[in-house]
Enzyme design. Sequence first.
Site, PDB file in Angstrom:
ATOM      1  N   GLU A  57       0.803  -1.238   0.000  1.00 35.32           N
ATOM      2  CA  GLU A  57       0.000   0.000   0.000  1.00 35.32           C
ATOM      3  C   GLU A  57       0.828   1.277   0.000  1.00 35.32           C
ATOM      4  O   GLU A  57       0.584   2.186   0.794  1.00 35.32           O
ATOM      5  CB  GLU A  57      -0.966  -0.008   1.191  1.00 35.32           C
ATOM      6  CG  GLU A  57      -1.889  -1.213   1.194  1.00 35.32           C
ATOM      7  CD  GLU A  57      -2.892  -1.219   2.344  1.00 35.32           C
ATOM      8  OE1 GLU A  57      -2.837  -0.323   3.205  1.00 35.32           O
ATOM      9  OE2 GLU A  57      -3.741  -2.130   2.372  1.00 35.32           O
ATOM     10  N   HIS A 108     -10.036  -6.318  -2.105  1.00 38.29           N
ATOM     11  CA  HIS A 108     -11.092  -6.083  -1.111  1.00 38.29           C
ATOM     12  C   HIS A 108     -12.228  -5.414  -1.880  1.00 38.29           C
ATOM     13  O   HIS A 108     -12.227  -4.197  -2.074  1.00 38.29           O
ATOM     14  CB  HIS A 108     -10.574  -5.193   0.024  1.00 38.29           C
ATOM     15  CG  HIS A 108      -9.502  -5.860   0.830  1.00 38.29           C
ATOM     16  ND1 HIS A 108      -9.756  -6.990   1.579  1.00 38.29           N
ATOM     17  CD2 HIS A 108      -8.187  -5.578   1.004  1.00 38.29           C
ATOM     18  CE1 HIS A 108      -8.630  -7.372   2.183  1.00 38.29           C
ATOM     19  NE2 HIS A 108      -7.670  -6.537   1.852  1.00 38.29           N
ATOM     20  N   ASP A 136     -11.870 -10.442  -0.486  1.00 32.41           N
ATOM     21  CA  ASP A 136     -13.144 -10.527   0.222  1.00 32.41           C
ATOM     22  C   ASP A 136     -14.106  -9.590  -0.493  1.00 32.41           C
ATOM     23  O   ASP A 136     -13.678  -8.706  -1.238  1.00 32.41           O
ATOM     24  CB  ASP A 136     -13.045 -10.237   1.736  1.00 32.41           C
ATOM     25  CG  ASP A 136     -12.341  -8.957   2.112  1.00 32.41           C
ATOM     26  OD1 ASP A 136     -12.285  -8.015   1.286  1.00 32.41           O
ATOM     27  OD2 ASP A 136     -11.848  -8.869   3.254  1.00 32.41           O
ATOM     28  N   ASN A 150       2.156  -5.086  -3.244  1.00 29.69           N
ATOM     29  CA  ASN A 150       0.783  -5.475  -2.911  1.00 29.69           C
ATOM     30  C   ASN A 150      -0.044  -4.235  -2.568  1.00 29.69           C
ATOM     31  O   ASN A 150       0.410  -3.383  -1.803  1.00 29.69           O
ATOM     32  CB  ASN A 150       0.851  -6.412  -1.684  1.00 29.69           C
ATOM     33  CG  ASN A 150      -0.421  -7.161  -1.405  1.00 29.69           C
ATOM     34  OD1 ASN A 150      -0.966  -7.837  -2.281  1.00 29.69           O
ATOM     35  ND2 ASN A 150      -0.909  -7.062  -0.164  1.00 29.69           N
TER      36      ASN A 150
HETATM   37  C1  XIL Z   1      -6.114  -6.399   8.363  1.00 33.89           C
HETATM   38  C2  XIL Z   1      -6.316  -7.573   9.296  1.00 33.89           C
HETATM   39  O1  XIL Z   1      -7.125  -8.532   8.669  1.00 33.89           O
HETATM   40  C3  XIL Z   1      -6.941  -7.114  10.594  1.00 33.89           C
HETATM   41  O2  XIL Z   1      -7.021  -8.180  11.526  1.00 33.89           O
HETATM   42  C4  XIL Z   1      -6.144  -5.973  11.190  1.00 33.89           C
HETATM   43  O3  XIL Z   1      -6.762  -5.502  12.350  1.00 33.89           O
HETATM   44  C5  XIL Z   1      -5.973  -4.865  10.173  1.00 33.89           C
HETATM   45  O4  XIL Z   1      -5.384  -5.390   8.992  1.00 33.89           O
HETATM   46  N1  XIL Z   1      -4.802  -4.624   3.751  1.00 33.89           N
HETATM   47  C6  XIL Z   1      -3.785  -5.439   4.200  1.00 33.89           C
HETATM   48  C7  XIL Z   1      -4.015  -6.329   5.349  1.00 33.89           C
HETATM   49  O5  XIL Z   1      -2.717  -5.495   3.553  1.00 33.89           O
HETATM   50  O6  XIL Z   1      -2.849  -6.528   6.102  1.00 33.89           O
HETATM   51  C8  XIL Z   1      -5.140  -5.821   6.237  1.00 33.89           C
HETATM   52  O7  XIL Z   1      -5.391  -6.820   7.232  1.00 33.89           O
HETATM   53  C9  XIL Z   1      -6.364  -5.512   5.436  1.00 33.89           C
HETATM   54  C10 XIL Z   1      -6.058  -4.460   4.400  1.00 33.89           C
END
Ligand code: XIL
Length: 376
Positions: free
Chosen positions: A156, A234, A266, A197
């Site tokens: 990110e 996501h 997801d 990523n």
């Molecule tokens: C999320 C986890 O699933 C949670 O448990 C945590 O509290 C916050 O992070 N992008 C990412 C992941 O790269 O590492 C994140 O995971 C979700 C968004």
Amino acid sequence: MKLSTPLLASALLTPATAQLHALARKAGLLYFGAATDTPGQRERAPYPDSYPQYDAIFENNDEFGQTTPTNGQKWLFAEPEPRLFNFTEGDVVADLARSQGKLLRCHALVWHSQLAPWVEETEWTAEALRDAITRHIRAVAGYYRGRCYAWDVVNEALDEDGTYRKSVFYNVLGEEYIKLAFATAAEVDPGAKLYYNDYGIERPDSVKTAGAIRLVKMLQDAGLRIDGVGMQAHLHADNHPSADDLIATSEQYAKLVKEVAFTELDVRIKMPVNETKLEWQADCYQKVVEACVKVKACVGITVWDFYDPFSWVPDTFPGQGASLLWFEDFTKHPAYDRMVDTFKKLIRDKPGCKDKGKGKGKGKGRGRRTLAARGE
Ligand code: XIL
């Protein structure tokens, strides 16, 4: 042949549902996986009673042949204080992967979020921050050397408009921190695939996708190795990319790097759940499967956990949820069967695929995506 009773009983008990990874392999992917977290922590904390059922689904490698720690390897947990390294949480999932024979994607070396507070509190000179990044990557990637199929080296780094995110790393070092991270990771774990990523880089015409492409080129212009782009995916049930979108985006990355993957899939729903929204969601999961199978460079799909109560979505995006594949009562979302059907259809339709034109070809439905480069 006479089946003994225990054998018959165990055959009947074998969940007919355990098949996403098995089907993904037949369709030519390297894996279908699920991220998971430390029991008792974070989203999982309130649901200890569900662990036995959850674990039974997770441990079946025909269902999930790959995993990623959702949290344990992040800076906050791996180096909570300067030079104090802690692999307890990272090891929980890395050890599960090892004992169950799952492929491990490692996540994430340099990220602005879930960063140990000391990193943001320090008044850095460029030199001191360079040292801290190098030290962190040497320690963490060094500790897991040889065990990670891939590392999300930088996570990110882009803002919504596709420019660099103004993180502590960027503010002190500019894009140099990205180069430093990839150079160090390459030196420390030469066998791991090195990934950039991010989320919001799944659509072909988004400014963030353009930013990701610039970032990859920037690394390559500097002579650095980057093996893959991870699209977190996501996604939103009510407004999701088409398969053509996902294919076009993946192909843009694949012109530059050897691999792409859907790393944190997801599909969130605006609550409450109803049949229509579940149908949109199933359609979205289907598009991801279709795109990954159709794009040669796409090695696999990871869902960001699989059981709704363990999802990060409801806490992070109030009013949204039900983004995974199993509901709280362990019944499955329609998206699960939709993916199964999609894999099956694509396996039948694929030229050269095992189930297509019986007797023809080499009899192996995969082969283009292998573990060769990892040395396994
Ligand atoms: C999320 C986890 O699933 C949670 O448990 C945590 O509290 C916050 O992070 N992008 C990412 C992941 O790269 O590492 C994140 O995971 C979700 C968004």
